[in-house]
Scaffold this motif. Sequence first.
Motif, PDB file in Angstrom:
ATOM      1  N   VAL A 101       5.580  -4.257   2.945  1.00 42.87           N
ATOM      2  CA  VAL A 101       4.297  -3.800   3.511  1.00 42.87           C
ATOM      3  C   VAL A 101       4.448  -2.414   4.126  1.00 42.87           C
ATOM      4  O   VAL A 101       3.586  -1.535   3.946  1.00 42.87           O
ATOM      5  CB  VAL A 101       3.795  -4.814   4.554  1.00 42.87           C
ATOM      6  N   LYS A 102       5.544  -2.188   4.836  1.00 41.64           N
ATOM      7  CA  LYS A 102       5.769  -0.876   5.452  1.00 41.64           C
ATOM      8  C   LYS A 102       5.919   0.215   4.394  1.00 41.64           C
ATOM      9  O   LYS A 102       5.398   1.331   4.548  1.00 41.64           O
ATOM     10  CB  LYS A 102       7.018  -0.916   6.333  1.00 41.64           C
ATOM     11  N   LEU A 103       6.639  -0.099   3.324  1.00 46.96           N
ATOM     12  CA  LEU A 103       6.812   0.877   2.250  1.00 46.96           C
ATOM     13  C   LEU A 103       5.477   1.207   1.589  1.00 46.96           C
ATOM     14  O   LEU A 103       5.175   2.385   1.327  1.00 46.96           O
ATOM     15  CB  LEU A 103       7.798   0.335   1.208  1.00 46.96           C
ATOM     16  N   ALA A 104       4.686   0.168   1.326  1.00 45.51           N
ATOM     17  CA  ALA A 104       3.374   0.391   0.722  1.00 45.51           C
ATOM     18  C   ALA A 104       2.493   1.249   1.623  1.00 45.51           C
ATOM     19  O   ALA A 104       1.791   2.163   1.161  1.00 45.51           O
ATOM     20  CB  ALA A 104       2.700  -0.940   0.420  1.00 45.51           C
ATOM     21  N   GLY A 105       2.548   0.975   2.929  1.00 43.69           N
ATOM     22  CA  GLY A 105       1.767   1.763   3.867  1.00 43.69           C
ATOM     23  C   GLY A 105       2.221   3.210   3.930  1.00 43.69           C
ATOM     24  O   GLY A 105       1.394   4.131   4.010  1.00 43.69           O
ATOM     25  N   THR A 106       3.541   3.431   3.872  1.00 46.78           N
ATOM     26  CA  THR A 106       4.076   4.794   3.893  1.00 46.78           C
ATOM     27  C   THR A 106       3.631   5.581   2.673  1.00 46.78           C
ATOM     28  O   THR A 106       3.209   6.746   2.778  1.00 46.78           O
ATOM     29  CB  THR A 106       5.611   4.760   3.954  1.00 46.78           C
ATOM     30  N   VAL A 107       3.723   4.963   1.506  1.00 43.84           N
ATOM     31  CA  VAL A 107       3.321   5.634   0.262  1.00 43.84           C
ATOM     32  C   VAL A 107       1.823   5.942   0.287  1.00 43.84           C
ATOM     33  O   VAL A 107       1.396   7.065  -0.033  1.00 43.84           O
ATOM     34  CB  VAL A 107       3.685   4.767  -0.956  1.00 43.84           C
ATOM     35  N   ALA A 108       1.015   4.951   0.675  1.00 40.57           N
ATOM     36  CA  ALA A 108      -0.437   5.153   0.706  1.00 40.57           C
ATOM     37  C   ALA A 108      -0.828   6.250   1.695  1.00 40.57           C
ATOM     38  O   ALA A 108      -1.664   7.114   1.391  1.00 40.57           O
ATOM     39  CB  ALA A 108      -1.132   3.841   1.056  1.00 40.57           C
ATOM     40  N   ALA A 109      -0.205   6.246   2.869  1.00 42.81           N
ATOM     41  CA  ALA A 109      -0.543   7.246   3.889  1.00 42.81           C
ATOM     42  C   ALA A 109      -0.141   8.650   3.457  1.00 42.81           C
ATOM     43  O   ALA A 109      -0.906   9.610   3.632  1.00 42.81           O
ATOM     44  CB  ALA A 109       0.135   6.883   5.205  1.00 42.81           C
ATOM     45  N   SER A 110       1.052   8.771   2.874  1.00 42.50           N
ATOM     46  CA  SER A 110       1.520  10.105   2.474  1.00 42.50           C
ATOM     47  C   SER A 110       0.674  10.671   1.342  1.00 42.50           C
ATOM     48  O   SER A 110       0.311  11.859   1.355  1.00 42.50           O
ATOM     49  CB  SER A 110       2.993  10.044   2.056  1.00 42.50           C
ATOM     50  N   PHE A 111       0.309   9.836   0.370  1.00 39.03           N
ATOM     51  CA  PHE A 111      -0.541  10.311  -0.722  1.00 39.03           C
ATOM     52  C   PHE A 111      -1.937  10.659  -0.209  1.00 39.03           C
ATOM     53  O   PHE A 111      -2.542  11.649  -0.643  1.00 39.03           O
ATOM     54  CB  PHE A 111      -0.625   9.255  -1.826  1.00 39.03           C
ATOM     55  N   THR A 112      -2.463   9.850   0.713  1.00 41.31           N
ATOM     56  CA  THR A 112      -3.791  10.119   1.250  1.00 41.31           C
ATOM     57  C   THR A 112      -3.831  11.448   1.985  1.00 41.31           C
ATOM     58  O   THR A 112      -4.760  12.255   1.809  1.00 41.31           O
ATOM     59  CB  THR A 112      -4.220   8.989   2.204  1.00 41.31           C
ATOM     60  N   LEU A 113      -2.802  11.737   2.783  1.00 47.94           N
ATOM     61  CA  LEU A 113      -2.755  12.999   3.518  1.00 47.94           C
ATOM     62  C   LEU A 113      -2.634  14.189   2.580  1.00 47.94           C
ATOM     63  O   LEU A 113      -3.285  15.220   2.775  1.00 47.94           O
ATOM     64  CB  LEU A 113      -1.588  12.987   4.516  1.00 47.94           C
ATOM     65  N   CYS A 114      -1.793  14.055   1.559  1.00 44.94           N
ATOM     66  CA  CYS A 114      -1.614  15.169   0.615  1.00 44.94           C
ATOM     67  C   CYS A 114      -2.888  15.441  -0.185  1.00 44.94           C
ATOM     68  O   CYS A 114      -3.223  16.589  -0.473  1.00 44.94           O
ATOM     69  CB  CYS A 114      -0.463  14.873  -0.335  1.00 44.94           C
ATOM     70  N   TRP A 115      -3.602  14.390  -0.549  1.00 43.46           N
ATOM     71  CA  TRP A 115      -4.765  14.523  -1.423  1.00 43.46           C
ATOM     72  C   TRP A 115      -6.083  14.560  -0.648  1.00 43.46           C
ATOM     73  O   TRP A 115      -7.149  14.623  -1.272  1.00 43.46           O
ATOM     74  CB  TRP A 115      -4.792  13.345  -2.405  1.00 43.46           C
TER      75      TRP A 115
END
Length: 545
Positions: free
Chosen positions: A268-282
């Motif tokens: 869950v933490k990994l999924a949240g990290t990936v989602a947050a980083s992509f959201t911020l970049c895009w």
Amino acid sequence: MLGLVHTCNPGPGDCGRRIAASVRPACLEHREAPSQTNKQVSGKREALGSIPSTTHTHTQAPKSAGKPPLFGDYEAQRHWQEVTVNLPVRQWYFNSSDNDLQYWGLDYPPLTAYHSLLCAYVAERINPAWVALHTSRGHESQAHKLFMRATVLVADVVVYIPAVVVYCCCLKEVSTKKKVANALCILLYPGLILIDHGHFQYNSVSLGFALWGVLGVSCDWDLLGSLAFCLALNYKQMELYHSLPFFCFLLGKCFQKGLKGKGLGLLVKLAGTVAASFTLCWLPFLSGREQTLQVLRRLFPVDRGLFEDKVANVWCSINTFVKIKDLLPRDTQILMSFCLTFLSSLPACVKLTLRPSPRGFRLTLVSCALSFFLFSFQVHEKSILLVALPVCLVLNEVPFMSTWFSLVSTFSLLPLLRKDGLLLPALLTAAAFCTACAAFLPLREAASEEGLRLRAFAGSLRRRLRLPGAALLPRATWWLFLASVAAMVLLTLATATLHPPQRLPDLFSVLVCFVSCLNFLFFLVYFNIIIMWDSKSGRNRKKVN
């Protein structure tokens, strides 16, 4: 979409063939269209069944600077700075009167655009004429060249070099002298130096982020490692070459911890990290559906075909004898490349998922990246840098094979380096790299059965085939190495000193690609062998960590 991973452009010099004046939904190769005469000559050669010519790639707008109408890759990076600093974010990826996508249109993920914007802010403070809208097109001056070269050096110093130094410092059971030697050899790798500082690109940024990601997940800093790799992927989409090993390694860690306990929390933490980083970049490009889709269309086109130019992968090599680009429909080509890429990556990824270890992770990075380079859709020669990075990471474990691969990967860039006028720098950097490896690495001892990590495989082979002797594989490997070096030396000399036959103007380029492809296929088999027969991976995982 494994087969489509390379429909994007690995470098600005390859992004936009000027086929039509209409807006294309993809990044095309940035070169002049061939003249009508060249088209006729090329067509005649194809009809005669000769080696497929890419004469147009030599007569199109060269990659070297100073030659209109596109001025080369140097101009691509400068133009992206011009676009990002003068236009609002929502217009960066759209065609308009102020942003002609047929002239070096932006076709990399958002982090590349943000990096261009940062460089543009500095350039504008020094001299606004460098990035003035429209009027700066094709601008070249000594001061600006110095500035652009400095930006590459800054990227190396800030992102890539620290990652290499920290990685080598973290090597276990290795003396300080060997750590320094490994760092020196990695930093002297000729391919990255020539492409970033000669051809002019910023590959060290994405490769540096990827290396920080490798460090993070190998040291159990999984969230930081995931964040670093997401940054690499959002800088250059070709980092998808490394995505499967990252995914499988982290998933395997979650399985080990148990999906009903700590493993689920980590997932869950990994999924949240990936989602947050992509959201911020895009985030600036998520304002509307069409905005997001346009960026994706620029990143992943499919209209450039199976391959373009001369690249040392399977499709270009086969096309020399069988014109698969003409015989097979586009959908079939995509499906074929997807299947072969996936199947060739599958064994190593399955083992990594079931038995995750840092050593297995590094070797799987090599195997998967090489599979993508050899079999995926629309690969460019510079993409070999994505394989070279993980190979450099195992320089301490298999020094002989890693050094050999580094030389072959640099040699595979020969057609591109010749067009850029970089043959002499290529020879000098290759000589420096070879000198460092020969001086600091035990190459001769590393050519033994133990040094090649083939003892388990060789023992199994001898038992099954009842072969006598213990030096069969090392001896065969040594002779293959000598044959490989001889072929590379002869083709380099021929390229530098001889003119190809008039009927076969691309003879030397085709031979370079074909010889390199054969070498890469051999390396793919080798690395998969040591992955599948690696008995130490599981037992020593705790020790390595």
